[in-house]
Design a protein around this motif. Sequence first.
Motif, short mmCIF file in Angstrom:
data_model
loop_
_atom_site.label_atom_id
_atom_site.label_comp_id
_atom_site.label_asym_id
_atom_site.label_seq_id
_atom_site.Cartn_x
_atom_site.Cartn_y
_atom_site.Cartn_z
N ALA A 31 9.35 1.92 7.91
CA ALA A 31 8.60 3.06 7.38
C ALA A 31 8.61 3.06 5.86
CB ALA A 31 9.18 4.36 7.93
N SER A 32 9.75 2.71 5.26
CA SER A 32 9.84 2.67 3.79
C SER A 32 8.90 1.62 3.22
CB SER A 32 11.28 2.40 3.36
OG SER A 32 12.13 3.45 3.74
N GLN A 33 8.83 0.47 3.89
CA GLN A 33 7.94 -0.59 3.40
C GLN A 33 6.49 -0.12 3.39
OE1 GLN A 33 5.53 -2.59 5.12
NE2 GLN A 33 5.20 -3.91 3.33
N ARG A 34 6.10 0.62 4.43
CA ARG A 34 4.72 1.11 4.49
C ARG A 34 4.47 2.22 3.47
NH1 ARG A 34 2.76 1.78 10.76
NH2 ARG A 34 3.36 -0.30 11.51
N ALA A 35 5.49 3.04 3.23
CA ALA A 35 5.31 4.19 2.34
C ALA A 35 5.33 3.80 0.87
CB ALA A 35 6.39 5.24 2.62
N MET A 36 5.95 2.67 0.53
CA MET A 36 6.09 2.26 -0.87
C MET A 36 4.99 1.30 -1.27
SD MET A 36 10.07 1.62 -1.87
CE MET A 36 10.42 0.53 -0.51
N SER A 37 4.18 1.69 -2.20
CA SER A 37 3.16 0.76 -2.69
C SER A 37 3.78 -0.41 -3.41
CB SER A 37 2.20 1.50 -3.63
OG SER A 37 2.91 2.06 -4.73
N SER A 38 4.98 -0.22 -3.98
CA SER A 38 5.64 -1.29 -4.74
C SER A 38 6.35 -2.28 -3.84
CB SER A 38 6.65 -0.69 -5.72
OG SER A 38 7.64 0.05 -5.03
N ALA A 39 6.36 -2.05 -2.51
CA ALA A 39 7.08 -2.94 -1.60
C ALA A 39 6.14 -3.89 -0.87
CB ALA A 39 7.88 -2.12 -0.59
N ARG A 40 4.93 -4.06 -1.38
CA ARG A 40 4.01 -4.98 -0.76
C ARG A 40 4.61 -6.39 -0.76
NH1 ARG A 40 2.22 -0.83 0.71
NH2 ARG A 40 0.22 0.12 0.17
N GLY A 41 4.53 -7.07 0.38
CA GLY A 41 5.07 -8.42 0.47
C GLY A 41 6.55 -8.46 0.78
N VAL A 42 7.20 -7.30 0.88
CA VAL A 42 8.63 -7.24 1.23
C VAL A 42 8.72 -6.69 2.64
CG1 VAL A 42 10.87 -6.26 0.64
CG2 VAL A 42 9.24 -6.84 -1.18
N ASP A 43 9.34 -7.44 3.56
CA ASP A 43 9.42 -6.96 4.93
C ASP A 43 10.64 -6.08 5.14
OD1 ASP A 43 11.58 -8.70 5.12
OD2 ASP A 43 10.56 -10.15 6.38
N ALA A 44 10.73 -5.49 6.33
CA ALA A 44 11.80 -4.54 6.62
C ALA A 44 13.17 -5.20 6.52
CB ALA A 44 11.60 -3.93 8.01
N ARG A 45 13.26 -6.44 6.95
CA ARG A 45 14.56 -7.12 6.90
C ARG A 45 15.03 -7.33 5.46
NH1 ARG A 45 15.19 -12.19 10.76
NH2 ARG A 45 14.57 -10.51 12.18
N GLU A 46 14.09 -7.65 4.58
CA GLU A 46 14.45 -7.81 3.17
C GLU A 46 14.86 -6.48 2.56
OE1 GLU A 46 15.18 -9.34 -0.60
OE2 GLU A 46 15.07 -10.29 1.38
N LEU A 47 14.18 -5.39 2.94
CA LEU A 47 14.59 -4.07 2.45
C LEU A 47 16.00 -3.75 2.93
CD1 LEU A 47 11.50 -1.69 2.77
CD2 LEU A 47 12.47 -2.72 0.71
N ARG A 48 16.34 -4.10 4.15
CA ARG A 48 17.70 -3.89 4.65
C ARG A 48 18.71 -4.69 3.82
NH1 ARG A 48 20.13 -2.21 9.49
NH2 ARG A 48 18.15 -1.96 10.63
N ARG A 49 18.40 -5.93 3.54
CA ARG A 49 19.31 -6.77 2.74
C ARG A 49 19.50 -6.19 1.33
NH1 ARG A 49 16.86 -11.37 5.52
NH2 ARG A 49 15.22 -11.44 3.95
N ARG A 50 18.40 -5.73 0.73
CA ARG A 50 18.51 -5.17 -0.62
C ARG A 50 19.29 -3.86 -0.61
NH1 ARG A 50 12.76 -5.90 -3.69
NH2 ARG A 50 13.93 -4.72 -5.26
N THR A 51 19.16 -3.10 0.45
CA THR A 51 19.92 -1.85 0.58
C THR A 51 21.42 -2.14 0.63
OG1 THR A 51 18.11 -0.73 1.73
CG2 THR A 51 20.33 0.13 2.08
N VAL A 52 21.81 -3.10 1.45
CA VAL A 52 23.23 -3.45 1.58
C VAL A 52 23.77 -4.03 0.28
CG1 VAL A 52 24.87 -4.95 2.78
CG2 VAL A 52 23.09 -3.75 4.08
#
Length: 355
Positions: free
Chosen positions: A117-138
């Motif tokens: 959901a965060s990937q879809r809501a963030m215009s700046s996260a284009r090209g970043v998938d959910a798994r990468e967002l999880r990795r960056r969060t950790v």
Amino acid sequence: MGKLLCDSTTAVASSPAAVHWAEPNPAASAFEPVDLADSQILTASSGAAWDDVVGLEDQQRRHLQKLHARGVLWKHPDDRRDGGGRDEGDDAPKRSMVFRLSHGGEVSSDGNCLFTASQRAMSSARGVDARELRRRTVRRFLEDFGSASGEEKEAINDAIRHMYSPDLKSGWGIHVVQEVKLLAKKHDRVSLDSGIEELLQLGMQRELAAESIYKERCIPVNDGPSWAKYMSISGSPDDEYDIVTLQYTEEGLLSVDENREGHAAAFGDDIAIECLATEFKREIFVVQAHGSDAMVDEENCVFFLPHRPRSEICEPPFFLFMKGTGWCGAGADHYEPLIAHPSSVVSHEKVALVL
């Protein structure tokens, strides 16, 4: 999915999102002023944005349509500090923005919904998938946790223990079922099964045998390092650990979810949302909508829970949605994206809400 308290004032005071590990930078942020007159203007009718969203009661839908029609005003932190940064009669400061919020579509209930959901809501996260967002969060969590003071670390450890390794002697006035999360290394599955089988041969019941072996040999999620291992789990075969969940009632062990296929993912929580906010230097608002059985009237059935970064804010916020039909979500621990449309149509004096 996540763990959010349903009283907005309590959530800010008590939830892990309120445990700040570093003071926000008071210096002026690098946010670029936006001319709302040049922003995209939503041309669809106010009702269309929410008419087709499933699972909403009438009072929720009406309130969300009103928010969409009138917009919400987000004030830039600099404007909050200087009292608005404008003389009487001026228009809203250009650093602040009015948003019309529409639903961003369904996402899979696979445990990764916070990041999808965060990937879809963030215009700046284009090209970043959910798994990468999880990795960056950790990664963000480990960096900030590593630089925290001893007192700050203990506060975060306490919050993690409360969520994932609760004291089973208390808390039953609030919860009917409490869960204990454990981490089992994938390559230890054979030895874990052998240990369980040995206890079965001694006459122990299957679930009690599994509980005993998992509690003895697996990692409890009860501090920062174990939280980072837990939050890294996406339900992929590439994960190092599997999640084992022990469920308890006040009478004792209820069930053991052994997750033998390794498909369970770690649901995003308040700590993860704050880490995402810090990583992208933007506020995240979780918009919760509760139904009539939550004993709230229409004007109070939708509220915004802020999660602020532990650093300067450099971009506008993004928004996530949780809908439920009962108090504390009634199982509505599922995040969906909201699309925030900047608007130059709505006067800031007439917005539905000031954030």
